[in-house]
Structure formats: structure tokens, C-alpha cells
Design an enzyme around this catalytic site. Structure first.
Site, PDB file in Angstrom:
ATOM      1  N   GLU A 202      -1.494  -8.891   3.100  1.00  0.00           N
ATOM      2  CA  GLU A 202      -1.529  -9.933   4.529  1.00  0.00           C
ATOM      3  C   GLU A 202      -3.087 -10.329   4.856  1.00  0.00           C
ATOM      4  OE1 GLU A 202      -1.765  -5.168   5.289  1.00  0.00           O
ATOM      5  OE2 GLU A 202      -0.970  -6.701   3.825  1.00  0.00           O
TER       6      GLU A 202
ATOM      7  N   CYS B  12       0.773  -1.328   0.156  1.00  0.00           N
ATOM      8  CA  CYS B  12       0.138  -0.063   0.142  1.00  0.00           C
ATOM      9  C   CYS B  12       0.875   1.454  -0.081  1.00  0.00           C
ATOM     10  CB  CYS B  12      -1.161  -0.051   1.098  1.00  0.00           C
ATOM     11  SG  CYS B  12      -2.340   0.986   1.151  1.00  0.00           S
ATOM     12  N   PHE B  13       1.022   1.765   1.192  1.00  0.00           N
ATOM     13  CA  PHE B  13       1.965   3.112   1.286  1.00  0.00           C
ATOM     14  C   PHE B  13       3.281   2.893   1.018  1.00  0.00           C
ATOM     15  CE2 PHE B  13       3.239   7.129   4.121  1.00  0.00           C
ATOM     16  CZ  PHE B  13       2.716   7.804   3.030  1.00  0.00           C
ATOM     17  N   GLY B  14       3.845   1.574   1.089  1.00  0.00           N
ATOM     18  CA  GLY B  14       4.971   1.087   0.823  1.00  0.00           C
ATOM     19  C   GLY B  14       5.204   1.003  -0.770  1.00  0.00           C
TER      20      GLY B  14
ATOM     21  N   HIS C 173      -3.645  -4.914   0.250  1.00  0.00           N
ATOM     22  CA  HIS C 173      -3.037  -5.550   1.292  1.00  0.00           C
ATOM     23  C   HIS C 173      -2.919  -6.892   1.142  1.00  0.00           C
ATOM     24  CE1 HIS C 173      -2.609  -2.043   3.779  1.00  0.00           C
ATOM     25  NE2 HIS C 173      -3.577  -1.329   2.932  1.00  0.00           N
TER      26      HIS C 173
END
Length: 534
Positions: free
Chosen positions: A508, A381-383, A506
Site C-alpha cells: 500500500e 504483513c501480519f495477513g 506493505h
């Protein structure tokens, strides 16, 4: 007709009601039953989506786009079922629904009260979950601790459910602390007795008591709990500290918890196949070697903010025969002067999601280090957004590349979703839940997933700006996953790198025991290879 199990907690919070409920779900599913799970949270936020991670930990997102309590992550990982927005109900949502009905005139002039209107709304959520899911058993965890003022409407509602559905269709499971006093070497049952007495004062007699303890309990202690809680000794289950949370289902299985529940609810369980779960536990036991993953995040003071990420790393580790140690690195602390020292021994680097400007430049530096030093990298995401901005600045020469969420810039590589506005209300206005990504043939993403299309869960308001796509592609960035309906970038990767991939979604949220998400599985494999070659 569905059966209902309500799980309450006593004495203190943080006992592991969610793990206990999830573990029971594992046993019932392994017995051939369809299970659905819910969490009732007593706070007045409509959902946790607007809450600080420091307050609440991670916000878990369901496939249908609900922002929910992190316990739902445990539920889904344990029972391997996709839950829905019917699985997390807060006081805020209940009161919001009731007030909206009152404003519309639905109550036809009645005085709107906690009983019956709030309690009826809560019961509707229970029955709606049963109807929509078609499950044989609904397991509902009541957040907080018995005696909390804010939990009282939920306790009253579940009391009424038992009155309406009958004793053989509803049971109450109470998870309570049994502290051990080291000085006298005694386990003390009095707190549990008082907790059950509080429940009794509210009209609820627990059918099962789960004794949470740090130590083995003698039969005499179990008998004492049974005597003063008005239940049979075989209905007292012991939940002692375990090596991992994944050991808890087997501990309950060894105490015949599934048969206790079966007898109380007339479920007629004859066989419980724990083979798949035992297979997963064997992978944990065989995972001796340790691999360290450096996680560069914003909220590392509270690891629960990245709970699904850390569990996904561990699950992928077990799948590949290693134990994962996470080196938590605060993104704020990473600077151009110290990044080499902080990351010099990195076997793999993960940059997870987050919101806001703080720590973003530290994440940029971590991405750059992973790219330039050929360290396996996974961005989430932000990564992923940090990876795109880093590449634009340092490879494409766009020095002021940034996200419009963070800065006013002439080169917003990351920009707000079309149709959204910065001043929109925060709650429920992000891109949430499942979206389909089409994977480009011959890419790392396609190799990892072994599919041409994947469904993954999202939680973000900003996207990659397609105006820069051709420029970055020309410079070597690969856009390997696309949401074709809106032409949105879902996955980026780099060639000529051992493992460099990042997703806007995401991953995860879809990792499960025995079934790690392919991005995490590939990431851990790359970390193992890096470790072997070092």
C-alpha cells in the site's frame, strides 16, 4: 536556492492542511518544479512508531525506513515522489537531538534553551531537507493548530527562516475554518480573523489564507477575509468540501493558486500541465459500478489505521473502472460459529497488517474461508503470517502452528528476525523500509509485477521460519518472492486458486494515482471477475 512554503492551521484541527499542502505540491510539480515535502509534528514521541493506531492512525513508512505521520502517505500519493526521514520531524526528535548534543558537550557550557537551541535544530531540519533533496520548493506543514503551546518553537523557527532567507524566498500559507451558520445562512470570518491575529502576535503575517468551508463563499466574504488578514483578495483561496480529496488540486488550479505562489516567490511559472491529474479524475468520474471488499482487521474502529490500504484499494478500483466499498470487519468478532455468515457474500477478502494476539484467530478464519471458497485474497504483513499459519494448521496438519510473537509453541511458523530479541526497545528496531524481492518465474507475483525484482517497504519484527518451507512447499504453497541476501520469504501464493497472494511487505505504501501497486491492481481485477461470475 530553494524556496520555502510553510503551511499552518487555524481554529480547529483536522481541516486538511496535509491535503492542501499536497495539492499545492501537485500544482508546482505540474509546473515543472521539483518539490519536497515535510511535516513537523509537535508531540514528544520521537516518531509515531510506538504509538497506538487508535491514537495516531497508520504509521507510514518511507523508502529509507522512517516511521512517519500518515500525512506523508498523502504527500507521496499526490506528488508521486519518494520522501525520506527528513520529511517527518517531531518535537521528540528535536529535543532528543539537542539533549544528546548537550550531553556530548557540543554547546561548550552554554545554557541550553528553546531559543536559540531548539529553534536552530528545527531550522537545521528545514535547510537539511533542501540541501539533500535538491528541490526547488520545500513545502512544510506545521502540525496542530496555531495557539497550541507545543507548536510555538516551530512557529518561531519558521519566522526566523523567513528573516534569514528573505521575503521572496519564504511564504506562509494559513488554512483556517470559515464556519457556516445555517440558522442565519451566513459564513463567519471572525474565527479566521482571530487565528491570523494569533499568528501576527507570533511575528508571522500569512501571505495566503486558505478558507476551509462547507459552502461556496461570496466575493464579499473573501474580500472581508482579505481586508482583516492584511492580504490581497486574490491571495484568499477557497477550499470548499469536494467529492474526493483528489479533486482539491484541480479546485486550487482553477483559482490560479500556482500563479499566486509563483508571484510571491518569483518562480516564473508559465505553464502548468494538469493532464495526468485530469486523466485520473476522469477515471474516478467513469467509475460507476461498486465492488465491496471485506477487510478483516484489528483496528477498524479508526479507519485511518488502514489509510494507505483503503486509498490503494480505491486507486486500483478507479484504474479498473469501479468504485470500492470497504466492508470493515473486526477480526475479534469473527468466530468459527459466525464466519460463514459474515463472509458468505464476499467478492474479495483482504487481511492487513497489525501487531499482537488480539484478533489473530479471526484473521486465520478469514484466510481459511478465502482459501476454501476460492475467494480472491490479499494478505499484507501480519495477513501473510496468518495465511502461513492457517495453511500449516489446516493443510499440513501442524495443529499448534503459530507465531512466537503471540504464543509459546513447538511449531513457530513465524519467528523473530535473526539478531533481534523480544525485549529490544520498540522504537525503530523493526525491519523497516525498502528491501529487494526476487520473483520466481511463472508465478502470480511475477505476472502481476512484470518484473524479476521489486523494491517494497517493510515494517515488522517477525518473519516466516524457513525450517518449515520445504514442508509447506510439498503441500502446495508457493514461495514466489524471496529477499535473497538473507533468504527471507517476501511473497507466498497458492496454485489452483483464482487469486490468493500475500506479502510480508506493505504494498500500500507504493500505490499512486494512475499507478496502483500491482498486488492491489490484480486483487481488484480478481474481485471484478468474481463479481461478474456470481
Amino acid at each position: 536556492m530553494a524556496k520555502y512554503i510553510f503551511v499552518t492551521g487555524g481554529v480547529v484541527s483536522g481541516l486538511g492542511k496535509g491535503i492542501t499542502a499536497s495539492s499545492l505540491g501537485v500544482l508546482l510539480k505540474a509546473s515543472g518544479l521539483k518539490v519536497f515535502m515535510q511535516k513537523f509534528d509537535p508531540y514528544l514521541n520521537v516518531d509515531p512508531g510506538t504509538m497506538s493506531p487508535y491514537q495516531h492512525g497508520e504509521v507510514y513508512v518511507t523508502a529509507d525506513g522512517a516511521e512517519t505521520d500518515l500525512d506523508l502517505g498523502h504527500y507521496e500519493r499526490f506528488i508521486d515522489e519518494n520522501l525520506t526521514r527528513d520529511s517527518n520531524i517531531t518535537s521528540g526528535l528535536i529535543y532528543k537531538n539537542v539533549i544528546e548534543k548537550e550531553r556530548r558537550g557540543d554547546y561548550e557550557g552554554q545554557t541550553v534553551q528553546v531559543v536559540p537551541h531548539i529553534t536552530n535544530e528545527i531550522k537545521n531540519k528545514v535547510y537539511s531537507a533542501a540541501e539533500k533533496s535538491g528541490a526547488d520548493v520545500i513545502i512544510t506543514e506545521i502540525g496542530g493548530t496555531v495557539g497550541d503551546i507545543e507548536s510555538l518553537p516551530f512557529i518561531e523557527a519558521i519566522r526566523q527562516v523567513k528573516m534569514e532567507q528573505g521575503g521572496k524566498n519564504v511564504i506562509f500559507m494559513h488554512v483556517s475554518l470559515v464556519p457556516y451558520i445555517a440558522a442565519s445562512q451566513e459564513a463567519k470570518t471572525k474565527p479566521t480573523q482571530h487565528s491570523v491575529r494569533e499568528l501576527l502576535s507570533l511575528g508571522i503575517q500569512p501571505d495566503i489564507v486558505v478558507a476551509r468551508t462547507e459552502h461556496h463563499l461570496e466575493e464579499s466574504v473573501i474580500d472581508k477575509i482579505a481586508l482583516f488578514c492584511n492580504i490581497s483578495s486574490k491571495h484568499v483561496l477557497v477550499a470548499a468540501d469536494a467529492k474526493t480529496i483528489y479533486d482539491v488540486p484541480l479546485k486550487l488550479y482553477e483559482q490560479n493558486a500556482q500563479h499566486v505562489v509563483s508571484d510571491l516567490l518569483n518562480l516564473n511559472i508559465t505553464k502548468t500541465d494538469m493532464g495526468a491529474w485530469e486523466n485520473f479524475l476522469s477515471k474516478i468520474d467513469c467509475s460507476a459500478k461498486e465492488i465491496t471488499i471485506k477487510l478483516v482487521g484489528k483496528y477498524i474502529e479508526l479507519p485511518d489505521a488502514y489509510l494507505s490500504v483503503s486509498e490503494s484499494l480505491r486507486i486500483a478500483g478507479f484504474e479498473n473502472g469501479v468504485r470500492i466499498k470497504i466492508d470493515w470487519i473486526k477480526a475479534d468478532d469473527v468466530t468459527a460459529d459466525n464466519v460463514d455468515e459474515i463472509l458468505k457474500d464476499a467478492m474479495a477478502i483482504l487481511v492487513p497488517g497489525g501487531f499482537g494476539e488480539r484478533g489473530f484467530e479471526g484473521k486465520i478464519l478469514a484466510v481459511q474461508y478465502a482459501r476454501e471458497h476460492k475467494i480472491p485474497f490479499l494478505g499484507i504483513c501480519f495477513g501473510m503470517q496468518a495465511a502461513v499459519v492457517e495453511y500449516a494448521r489446516n493443510v499440513c496438519g501442524i495443529s499448534d502452528a503459530n507465531s512466537s510473537e503471540l504464543k509459546t509453541t513447538n511449531n513457530p511458523l513465524i519467528d523473530i528476525i535473526e539478531g533481534k530479541a523480544k525485549d529490544d526497545a520498540l522504537g525503530g528496531t523493526l525491519r523497516l523500509g525498502n528491501y529487494k524481492a526476487t520473483l520466481q518465474p511463472g508465478t502470480l507475483a511475477a505476472e502481476l509485477y512484470q518484473q524479476t525484482e521489486v523494491l517494497e517497504r517493510h515494517r515488522h519484527r517477525y518473519e516466516f521460519n524457513n525450517k518449515y518451507r520445504e514442508q509447506l512447499e510439498t503441500a502446495g504453497m508457493i514461495f514466489s518472492g524471496i529477499y535473497e541476501k538473507e533468504n527471507l520469504v517476501e511473497i507466498i501464493e497458492l496454485k489452483d486458486h483464482p487469486f490468493f497472494i500475500a506479502s510480508q511487505y506493505h504494498p500500500e505504501f507504493t500505490s499512486r494515482p494512475n499507478k496502483p501497486n500491482p498486488l492491489f491492481n490484480g486483487f481488484i481485477k480478481a474481485a471484478i471477475t468474481k463479481n461478474q461470475n456470481s
